[in-house]
Write a protein that holds these residues in place. Sequence first.
Motif, mmCIF file in Angstrom:
data_model
loop_
_atom_site.group_PDB
_atom_site.id
_atom_site.type_symbol
_atom_site.label_atom_id
_atom_site.label_comp_id
_atom_site.label_asym_id
_atom_site.label_seq_id
_atom_site.Cartn_x
_atom_site.Cartn_y
_atom_site.Cartn_z
ATOM 1 N N MET A 1 0.849 -0.979 0.031
ATOM 2 C CA MET A 1 0.308 -0.214 0.097
ATOM 3 C C MET A 1 0.532 1.812 -0.202
ATOM 4 S SD MET A 1 -2.908 1.661 3.116
ATOM 5 C CE MET A 1 -3.549 -0.632 3.310
ATOM 6 N N GLU A 26 -10.577 4.493 -2.385
ATOM 7 C CA GLU A 26 -9.264 4.104 -2.500
ATOM 8 C C GLU A 26 -8.630 4.916 -1.633
ATOM 9 O OE1 GLU A 26 -7.873 3.063 -6.304
ATOM 10 O OE2 GLU A 26 -9.496 1.395 -6.515
ATOM 11 N N LYS A 65 -3.201 -3.024 11.286
ATOM 12 C CA LYS A 65 -4.726 -2.973 10.612
ATOM 13 C C LYS A 65 -5.882 -2.461 12.037
ATOM 14 C CE LYS A 65 -3.146 -7.079 7.972
ATOM 15 N NZ LYS A 65 -3.196 -8.075 7.436
ATOM 16 N N LEU A 91 -9.918 -2.432 4.235
ATOM 17 C CA LEU A 91 -8.594 -1.903 3.806
ATOM 18 C C LEU A 91 -7.808 -2.771 2.164
ATOM 19 C CD1 LEU A 91 -5.569 -1.282 5.327
ATOM 20 C CD2 LEU A 91 -5.260 -3.337 6.066
ATOM 21 N N LYS A 92 -8.423 -4.242 2.102
ATOM 22 C CA LYS A 92 -7.947 -4.715 1.072
ATOM 23 C C LYS A 92 -8.171 -4.118 -0.299
ATOM 24 C CE LYS A 92 -11.842 -7.728 0.053
ATOM 25 N NZ LYS A 92 -12.693 -8.750 0.388
ATOM 26 N N ASN A 93 -9.497 -3.014 0.066
ATOM 27 C CA ASN A 93 -9.090 -1.344 -0.907
ATOM 28 C C ASN A 93 -9.117 -0.644 -1.231
ATOM 29 O OD1 ASN A 93 -11.317 -3.709 -2.179
ATOM 30 N ND2 ASN A 93 -12.801 -3.471 -1.374
ATOM 31 N N LYS A 95 -5.404 2.099 -1.551
ATOM 32 C CA LYS A 95 -4.487 2.162 -2.208
ATOM 33 C C LYS A 95 -3.484 2.686 -2.121
ATOM 34 C CE LYS A 95 -6.255 -0.214 -5.226
ATOM 35 N NZ LYS A 95 -6.278 -0.111 -6.830
#
Length: 200
Positions: A1, A26, A65, A91-93, A95
């Motif tokens: 990231m 993002e 996280k 979090l995974k989305n 950027k």
Amino acid sequence: MLRHIVFTQGRSGSNFLVRTLNSHPEVVNYGEVFSDWTPLSKLRQLMNTVGFTNVDYLEFLYDSKTIYNCAQLWNLCARTRNGKSRNFKLLKNTKTLGIKEFGIHFDKFEAQEFLLKNPDISIIYLFRENIIQRYLSLVSLGRRGVISTESSRVSADKMYIDIDEALVRLEDLSRKRQYEQSLIDSLNGNPILPLRYEDA
């Protein structure tokens, strides 16, 4: 990231910029992390009591996280309470993750090393070149207690200024601006985007 910092000064449009960044699906920016009134600053104070430095604190903010999800939950609750649309970002989305902080706080809280040892962090350097207008905006803030309004840039109210006090404050603002610029100039390799308030 990717990581970023809005490196700024008071009364330069930083709240608007952070809101704009956070409107992107993002992008997540935590906002200020050193000012005592912020929830994350309470974490900083707790970490300091058990021996962690403010550089450690900043590293933790970017890496944790748990902090990310707690910040999203806090934001969700605040938006729901204020009748705004819900906006929980995963979090995974995300950027790019960042903070907004006043340049002088990196000196006050001895956190310059964080910038110097992280050349991968992108810096958005937001500044207000006209220190007289910035000073008047600070005076207006002190009298009205209004941090941000649509009409805050133009006011028809009369303002009485103590000249001696103004000269001292202007000198202080100029000195702080020089420090901010010198810290930016000392960075080696960070992508830096300078943004002038006057160009907005």
